[in-house]
Design a protein around this motif. Structure first.
Motif, PDB file in Angstrom:
ATOM      1  N   GLY A 138     -40.170 -31.552  32.054  1.00  0.00           N
ATOM      2  CA  GLY A 138     -40.068 -32.918  32.563  1.00  0.00           C
ATOM      3  C   GLY A 138     -41.051 -33.872  31.914  1.00  0.00           C
ATOM      4  O   GLY A 138     -40.800 -35.086  31.841  1.00  0.00           O
ATOM      5  N   PHE A 139     -42.165 -33.351  31.408  1.00  0.00           N
ATOM      6  CA  PHE A 139     -43.157 -34.197  30.738  1.00  0.00           C
ATOM      7  C   PHE A 139     -42.615 -34.784  29.431  1.00  0.00           C
ATOM      8  O   PHE A 139     -43.203 -35.698  28.861  1.00  0.00           O
ATOM      9  CB  PHE A 139     -44.447 -33.401  30.467  1.00  0.00           C
ATOM     10  N   ASN A 140     -41.481 -34.269  28.969  1.00  0.00           N
ATOM     11  CA  ASN A 140     -40.851 -34.773  27.743  1.00  0.00           C
ATOM     12  C   ASN A 140     -39.794 -35.843  28.014  1.00  0.00           C
ATOM     13  O   ASN A 140     -39.003 -36.162  27.130  1.00  0.00           O
ATOM     14  CB  ASN A 140     -40.186 -33.613  26.988  1.00  0.00           C
ATOM     15  N   TRP A 141     -39.788 -36.416  29.214  1.00  0.00           N
ATOM     16  CA  TRP A 141     -38.694 -37.325  29.567  1.00  0.00           C
ATOM     17  C   TRP A 141     -38.555 -38.497  28.598  1.00  0.00           C
ATOM     18  O   TRP A 141     -37.441 -38.905  28.270  1.00  0.00           O
ATOM     19  CB  TRP A 141     -38.845 -37.812  31.008  1.00  0.00           C
ATOM     20  N   LYS A 142     -39.660 -39.035  28.098  1.00  0.00           N
ATOM     21  CA  LYS A 142     -39.568 -40.151  27.147  1.00  0.00           C
ATOM     22  C   LYS A 142     -38.937 -39.705  25.835  1.00  0.00           C
ATOM     23  O   LYS A 142     -38.130 -40.427  25.237  1.00  0.00           O
ATOM     24  CB  LYS A 142     -40.952 -40.738  26.882  1.00  0.00           C
ATOM     25  N   LYS A 143     -39.309 -38.518  25.373  1.00  0.00           N
ATOM     26  CA  LYS A 143     -38.768 -37.992  24.119  1.00  0.00           C
ATOM     27  C   LYS A 143     -37.282 -37.685  24.238  1.00  0.00           C
ATOM     28  O   LYS A 143     -36.592 -37.551  23.225  1.00  0.00           O
ATOM     29  CB  LYS A 143     -39.531 -36.734  23.704  1.00  0.00           C
ATOM     30  N   CYS A 144     -36.796 -37.558  25.461  1.00  0.00           N
ATOM     31  CA  CYS A 144     -35.366 -37.314  25.698  1.00  0.00           C
ATOM     32  C   CYS A 144     -34.569 -38.616  25.750  1.00  0.00           C
ATOM     33  O   CYS A 144     -33.355 -38.585  25.968  1.00  0.00           O
ATOM     34  CB  CYS A 144     -35.178 -36.545  26.999  1.00  0.00           C
ATOM     35  N   GLY A 145     -35.255 -39.733  25.583  1.00  0.00           N
ATOM     36  CA  GLY A 145     -34.578 -41.027  25.594  1.00  0.00           C
ATOM     37  C   GLY A 145     -34.276 -41.554  26.978  1.00  0.00           C
ATOM     38  O   GLY A 145     -33.503 -42.513  27.121  1.00  0.00           O
ATOM     39  N   ALA A 146     -34.876 -40.961  28.008  1.00  0.00           N
ATOM     40  CA  ALA A 146     -34.655 -41.446  29.376  1.00  0.00           C
ATOM     41  C   ALA A 146     -35.422 -42.744  29.589  1.00  0.00           C
ATOM     42  O   ALA A 146     -36.512 -42.936  29.035  1.00  0.00           O
ATOM     43  CB  ALA A 146     -35.115 -40.398  30.386  1.00  0.00           C
ATOM     44  N   GLU A 147     -34.867 -43.637  30.391  1.00  0.00           N
ATOM     45  CA  GLU A 147     -35.499 -44.925  30.657  1.00  0.00           C
ATOM     46  C   GLU A 147     -36.710 -44.785  31.567  1.00  0.00           C
ATOM     47  O   GLU A 147     -37.612 -45.607  31.553  1.00  0.00           O
ATOM     48  CB  GLU A 147     -34.481 -45.883  31.277  1.00  0.00           C
ATOM     49  N   SER A 148     -36.688 -43.752  32.400  1.00  0.00           N
ATOM     50  CA  SER A 148     -37.773 -43.510  33.350  1.00  0.00           C
ATOM     51  C   SER A 148     -37.699 -42.039  33.762  1.00  0.00           C
ATOM     52  O   SER A 148     -36.736 -41.344  33.437  1.00  0.00           O
ATOM     53  CB  SER A 148     -37.617 -44.395  34.589  1.00  0.00           C
ATOM     54  N   ILE A 149     -38.706 -41.590  34.479  1.00  0.00           N
ATOM     55  CA  ILE A 149     -38.672 -40.210  34.945  1.00  0.00           C
ATOM     56  C   ILE A 149     -37.546 -40.017  35.962  1.00  0.00           C
ATOM     57  O   ILE A 149     -36.931 -38.953  36.045  1.00  0.00           O
ATOM     58  CB  ILE A 149     -40.046 -39.794  35.523  1.00  0.00           C
ATOM     59  N   GLU A 150     -37.228 -41.085  36.717  1.00  0.00           N
ATOM     60  CA  GLU A 150     -36.106 -41.022  37.662  1.00  0.00           C
ATOM     61  C   GLU A 150     -34.781 -40.900  36.919  1.00  0.00           C
ATOM     62  O   GLU A 150     -33.887 -40.148  37.327  1.00  0.00           O
ATOM     63  CB  GLU A 150     -36.086 -42.272  38.547  1.00  0.00           C
ATOM     64  N   ASP A 151     -34.672 -41.631  35.802  1.00  0.00           N
ATOM     65  CA  ASP A 151     -33.464 -41.576  34.985  1.00  0.00           C
ATOM     66  C   ASP A 151     -33.289 -40.181  34.392  1.00  0.00           C
ATOM     67  O   ASP A 151     -32.168 -39.653  34.329  1.00  0.00           O
ATOM     68  CB  ASP A 151     -33.570 -42.622  33.867  1.00  0.00           C
ATOM     69  N   PHE A 152     -34.393 -39.569  33.985  1.00  0.00           N
ATOM     70  CA  PHE A 152     -34.363 -38.202  33.448  1.00  0.00           C
ATOM     71  C   PHE A 152     -33.812 -37.215  34.477  1.00  0.00           C
ATOM     72  O   PHE A 152     -32.912 -36.438  34.184  1.00  0.00           O
ATOM     73  CB  PHE A 152     -35.783 -37.797  33.028  1.00  0.00           C
ATOM     74  N   VAL A 153     -34.330 -37.269  35.701  1.00  0.00           N
ATOM     75  CA  VAL A 153     -33.887 -36.357  36.762  1.00  0.00           C
ATOM     76  C   VAL A 153     -32.422 -36.616  37.115  1.00  0.00           C
ATOM     77  O   VAL A 153     -31.641 -35.678  37.314  1.00  0.00           O
ATOM     78  CB  VAL A 153     -34.771 -36.485  38.016  1.00  0.00           C
ATOM     79  N   LEU A 154     -32.043 -37.883  37.195  1.00  0.00           N
ATOM     80  CA  LEU A 154     -30.663 -38.225  37.534  1.00  0.00           C
ATOM     81  C   LEU A 154     -29.694 -37.648  36.510  1.00  0.00           C
ATOM     82  O   LEU A 154     -28.674 -37.043  36.864  1.00  0.00           O
ATOM     83  CB  LEU A 154     -30.505 -39.747  37.610  1.00  0.00           C
ATOM     84  N   LYS A 155     -30.013 -37.808  35.225  1.00  0.00           N
ATOM     85  CA  LYS A 155     -29.123 -37.311  34.178  1.00  0.00           C
ATOM     86  C   LYS A 155     -29.103 -35.787  34.141  1.00  0.00           C
ATOM     87  O   LYS A 155     -28.043 -35.178  33.960  1.00  0.00           O
ATOM     88  CB  LYS A 155     -29.544 -37.879  32.819  1.00  0.00           C
ATOM     89  N   MET A 156     -30.250 -35.167  34.320  1.00  0.00           N
ATOM     90  CA  MET A 156     -30.299 -33.705  34.374  1.00  0.00           C
ATOM     91  C   MET A 156     -29.459 -33.169  35.530  1.00  0.00           C
ATOM     92  O   MET A 156     -28.913 -32.067  35.460  1.00  0.00           O
ATOM     93  CB  MET A 156     -31.744 -33.224  34.527  1.00  0.00           C
ATOM     94  N   SER A 157     -29.354 -33.968  36.578  1.00  0.00           N
ATOM     95  CA  SER A 157     -28.661 -33.537  37.799  1.00  0.00           C
ATOM     96  C   SER A 157     -27.205 -33.990  37.856  1.00  0.00           C
ATOM     97  O   SER A 157     -26.492 -33.655  38.794  1.00  0.00           O
ATOM     98  CB  SER A 157     -29.405 -34.084  39.026  1.00  0.00           C
ATOM     99  N   ARG A 158     -26.763 -34.728  36.844  1.00  0.00           N
ATOM    100  CA  ARG A 158     -25.426 -35.324  36.883  1.00  0.00           C
ATOM    101  C   ARG A 158     -24.353 -34.465  36.204  1.00  0.00           C
ATOM    102  O   ARG A 158     -23.274 -34.268  36.749  1.00  0.00           O
ATOM    103  CB  ARG A 158     -25.473 -36.715  36.245  1.00  0.00           C
ATOM    104  N   SER A 159     -24.625 -33.991  35.006  1.00  0.00           N
ATOM    105  CA  SER A 159     -23.621 -33.206  34.282  1.00  0.00           C
ATOM    106  C   SER A 159     -24.269 -32.416  33.156  1.00  0.00           C
ATOM    107  O   SER A 159     -25.364 -32.748  32.693  1.00  0.00           O
ATOM    108  CB  SER A 159     -22.527 -34.108  33.693  1.00  0.00           C
ATOM    109  N   GLU A 160     -23.567 -31.394  32.700  1.00  0.00           N
ATOM    110  CA  GLU A 160     -24.060 -30.624  31.562  1.00  0.00           C
ATOM    111  C   GLU A 160     -23.991 -31.451  30.280  1.00  0.00           C
ATOM    112  O   GLU A 160     -24.807 -31.248  29.366  1.00  0.00           O
ATOM    113  CB  GLU A 160     -23.259 -29.330  31.415  1.00  0.00           C
ATOM    114  N   ARG A 161     -23.054 -32.394  30.184  1.00  0.00           N
ATOM    115  CA  ARG A 161     -23.004 -33.274  29.006  1.00  0.00           C
ATOM    116  C   ARG A 161     -24.272 -34.121  28.953  1.00  0.00           C
ATOM    117  O   ARG A 161     -24.839 -34.338  27.867  1.00  0.00           O
ATOM    118  CB  ARG A 161     -21.760 -34.156  29.048  1.00  0.00           C
ATOM    119  N   ASP A 162     -24.731 -34.608  30.103  1.00  0.00           N
ATOM    120  CA  ASP A 162     -25.978 -35.366  30.130  1.00  0.00           C
ATOM    121  C   ASP A 162     -27.149 -34.500  29.672  1.00  0.00           C
ATOM    122  O   ASP A 162     -28.029 -34.967  28.937  1.00  0.00           O
ATOM    123  CB  ASP A 162     -26.255 -35.893  31.541  1.00  0.00           C
TER     124      ASP A 162
END
Length: 223
Positions: A138-162
């Motif tokens: 999770g500490f890599n959320w910025k490197k994953c292109g997520a807008e925020s740490i909340e955005d990172f969790v949401l996308k991880m929790s939304r679909s395998e494509r995400d």
């Protein structure tokens, strides 16, 4: 109404997810692989090592496979000046493994542990956890292109494509895509899994997984 990252925590945002697990398709793999210039078999080899041959990114709808890392949690808490002394008694399950028998499965107990860690400090808990079928910290959320740490969790929790898209962004931002493209398993493994990769045979396991997927591709093409 979709909760905003500013107004709601990452855990609240996940509540808007559907009750269906959205799995990866071969077309998903092909699209992202072409964008990165890597082989699908190489990407699938990473999943073999990180998530297992079942290639499951979720254990239940809205709940990605995770690995809460207590040592990482302690490290980030220390950097932020969070005193965990009192939490050891009020949040005992965070600091000792939760009993899977009580909570149904190992992954269910992991999510219980993460939820309790979040109540100590949301950001530290999320950053101290490895997420999804590619087990990205999770500490890599910025490197994953997520807008925020909340955005990172949401996308991880939304679909395998995400999860796949976050992985692709991570590879590009760290330059690891070039090693996967060249099938330089040792260099990729060192960058992705750390200096202890050799002890874990990460590179040789990746090579074997890649060979297996290439053989499977050839068998399908020969039909």
């Amino acid at each position: 109404h979709v909760p905003t990252a500013e107004a709601d925590s990452a855990e609240t945002a996940v509540e808007i997810l559907s009750d269906t697990i959205i799995r990866l398709t071969d077309e998903d793999y092909k699209e992202v692989a072409e964008r990165l210039g890597v082989e699908v078999a190489a990407m699938k080899a990473v999943v073999d090592i990180e998530a297992g041959v079942s290639h499951q990114g979720f254990f239940a709808p809205g709940k990605p496979i995770i690995n809460f890392d207590i040592s990482m949690f302690r490290r980030f808490a220390g950097k932020r000046g969070i005193n965990l002394a009192k939490s050891r008694s009020t949040h005992a399950e965070v600091f000792s493994a939760v009993n899977p028998r009580r909570h149904g499965s190992t992954q269910a107990s992991q999510h219980v542990r993460l939820r309790k860690a979040r109540s100590i400090d949301e950001r530290t808990a999320v950053e101290g956890t490895f997420w999804g079928m590619f087990q990205i910290g999770g500490f890599n959320w910025k490197k994953c292109g997520a807008e925020s740490i909340e955005d990172f969790v949401l996308k991880m929790s939304r679909s395998e494509r995400d999860q796949l898209e976050l992985f692709a962004n991570f590879l590009q931002s760290t330059g690891l895509d070039k090693y996967l493209r060249a099938k330089n398993w040792a260099a990729f493994s060192r960058g992705y899994n750390g200096p202890s990769y050799a002890k874990r045979r990460y590179h040789t396991r990746m090579a074997s997984a890649y060979a297996k997927h290439k053989a499977k591709e050839k068998k399908q093409q020969d039909r």
